[in-house]
Motif scaffolding. Sequence first.
Motif, PDB file in Angstrom:
ATOM      1  N   THR A  19      -3.071   0.266  -3.732  1.00  0.00           N
ATOM      2  CA  THR A  19      -2.757  -1.052  -3.177  1.00  0.00           C
ATOM      3  C   THR A  19      -2.445  -2.020  -4.304  1.00  0.00           C
ATOM      4  O   THR A  19      -2.988  -1.925  -5.404  1.00  0.00           O
TER       5      THR A  19
ATOM      6  N   SER B 118      -6.488  -6.046  -4.027  1.00  0.00           N
ATOM      7  CA  SER B 118      -7.810  -5.426  -3.864  1.00  0.00           C
ATOM      8  C   SER B 118      -8.212  -5.510  -2.396  1.00  0.00           C
ATOM      9  O   SER B 118      -9.026  -6.340  -1.992  1.00  0.00           O
ATOM     10  N   GLU B 119      -7.608  -4.642  -1.599  1.00  0.00           N
ATOM     11  CA  GLU B 119      -7.865  -4.643  -0.160  1.00  0.00           C
ATOM     12  C   GLU B 119      -8.510  -3.325   0.247  1.00  0.00           C
ATOM     13  O   GLU B 119      -8.261  -2.283  -0.360  1.00  0.00           O
ATOM     14  N   SER B 120      -9.325  -3.375   1.270  1.00  0.00           N
ATOM     15  CA  SER B 120      -9.915  -2.143   1.802  1.00  0.00           C
ATOM     16  C   SER B 120      -8.854  -1.407   2.621  1.00  0.00           C
ATOM     17  O   SER B 120      -7.987  -2.020   3.241  1.00  0.00           O
ATOM     18  N   ILE B 121      -8.938  -0.083   2.600  1.00  0.00           N
ATOM     19  CA  ILE B 121      -7.962   0.760   3.294  1.00  0.00           C
ATOM     20  C   ILE B 121      -8.599   1.365   4.533  1.00  0.00           C
ATOM     21  O   ILE B 121      -9.698   1.918   4.477  1.00  0.00           O
ATOM     22  N   LYS B 122      -7.907   1.254   5.648  1.00  0.00           N
ATOM     23  CA  LYS B 122      -8.353   1.888   6.888  1.00  0.00           C
ATOM     24  C   LYS B 122      -7.466   3.091   7.149  1.00  0.00           C
ATOM     25  O   LYS B 122      -6.257   2.959   7.323  1.00  0.00           O
TER      26      LYS B 122
ATOM     27  N   GLN C  66      -3.799   1.829   6.206  1.00  0.00           N
ATOM     28  CA  GLN C  66      -3.541   0.454   6.671  1.00  0.00           C
ATOM     29  C   GLN C  66      -4.412  -0.534   5.897  1.00  0.00           C
ATOM     30  O   GLN C  66      -5.608  -0.305   5.683  1.00  0.00           O
ATOM     31  N   THR C  67      -3.800  -1.623   5.456  1.00  0.00           N
ATOM     32  CA  THR C  67      -4.557  -2.731   4.874  1.00  0.00           C
ATOM     33  C   THR C  67      -4.196  -4.001   5.647  1.00  0.00           C
ATOM     34  O   THR C  67      -3.357  -3.970   6.547  1.00  0.00           O
ATOM     35  N   ASP C  68      -4.801  -5.100   5.288  1.00  0.00           N
ATOM     36  CA  ASP C  68      -4.506  -6.357   5.980  1.00  0.00           C
ATOM     37  C   ASP C  68      -3.068  -6.811   5.763  1.00  0.00           C
ATOM     38  O   ASP C  68      -2.500  -7.512   6.598  1.00  0.00           O
TER      39      ASP C  68
ATOM     40  N   VAL D 101       0.848  -1.190   0.000  1.00  0.00           N
ATOM     41  CA  VAL D 101       0.000   0.000   0.000  1.00  0.00           C
ATOM     42  C   VAL D 101       0.886   1.244   0.000  1.00  0.00           C
ATOM     43  O   VAL D 101       1.932   1.271   0.646  1.00  0.00           O
TER      44      VAL D 101
END
Length: 220
Positions: A52, A55-59, A89-91, A29
Amino acid sequence: MKTKKILAAASAVALALSLAACGSEESPVRIVSDEEQIHLAVGDEISVRAQTKKSESIKWSCEDGEVAVITADGKLSGVANGITVVTAQTDSGFDHIGLVVGNGVKGAPVVTSTVDENGNTITTAKKKVYNGQSRITSLSISLNGMTEDETLLLGTDDEAYLKVSVTPADCDDPLDYVSSDPSVAEVDGEGTVYPKAKGSATITVTAPNGVEDTFKVFVR
């Protein structure tokens, strides 16, 4: 004292840049920015983005919520002078970027200037308040029991007390009191008004989420 504040701000900038550098180029990311750090004026809002590899959600998060806040979709708002760090932050990874709001000196008031009808520049210092979690939806002000629809003339030897009613009534968030012209009427953090000279001044009461109301004070 001023030198210490400048040195503290410089140290904080260095720390923010150091943390921002922690996000490795190999990280999955990356915060998209043309600069090494973000600069915002107090009260300004921008949208920040992150790329990213997956395909991850971003916090999104902001280290110091008293300096800046960021929403889940990346809308970043400057709250008060200071320096902090924004993180995506992502996983599987994260990235940092340093953020400087206003003059970068935490606790320094926000100075604003207005020009009166005679062309004189009036400089006032107002601490920006913002907290999206506040539930206050409206304010209602009275001065010595009178509403703004009733004219109350104050003498320079008088004291007056603002009473602020909030909706919903069970909110006890701190309020910010500012006078448009302290040379005519000053106001303290408890809402006590101190008339100083003949004229008029507008007292603005602001809730932590930016909801505000005003009351015009007349001094004879």
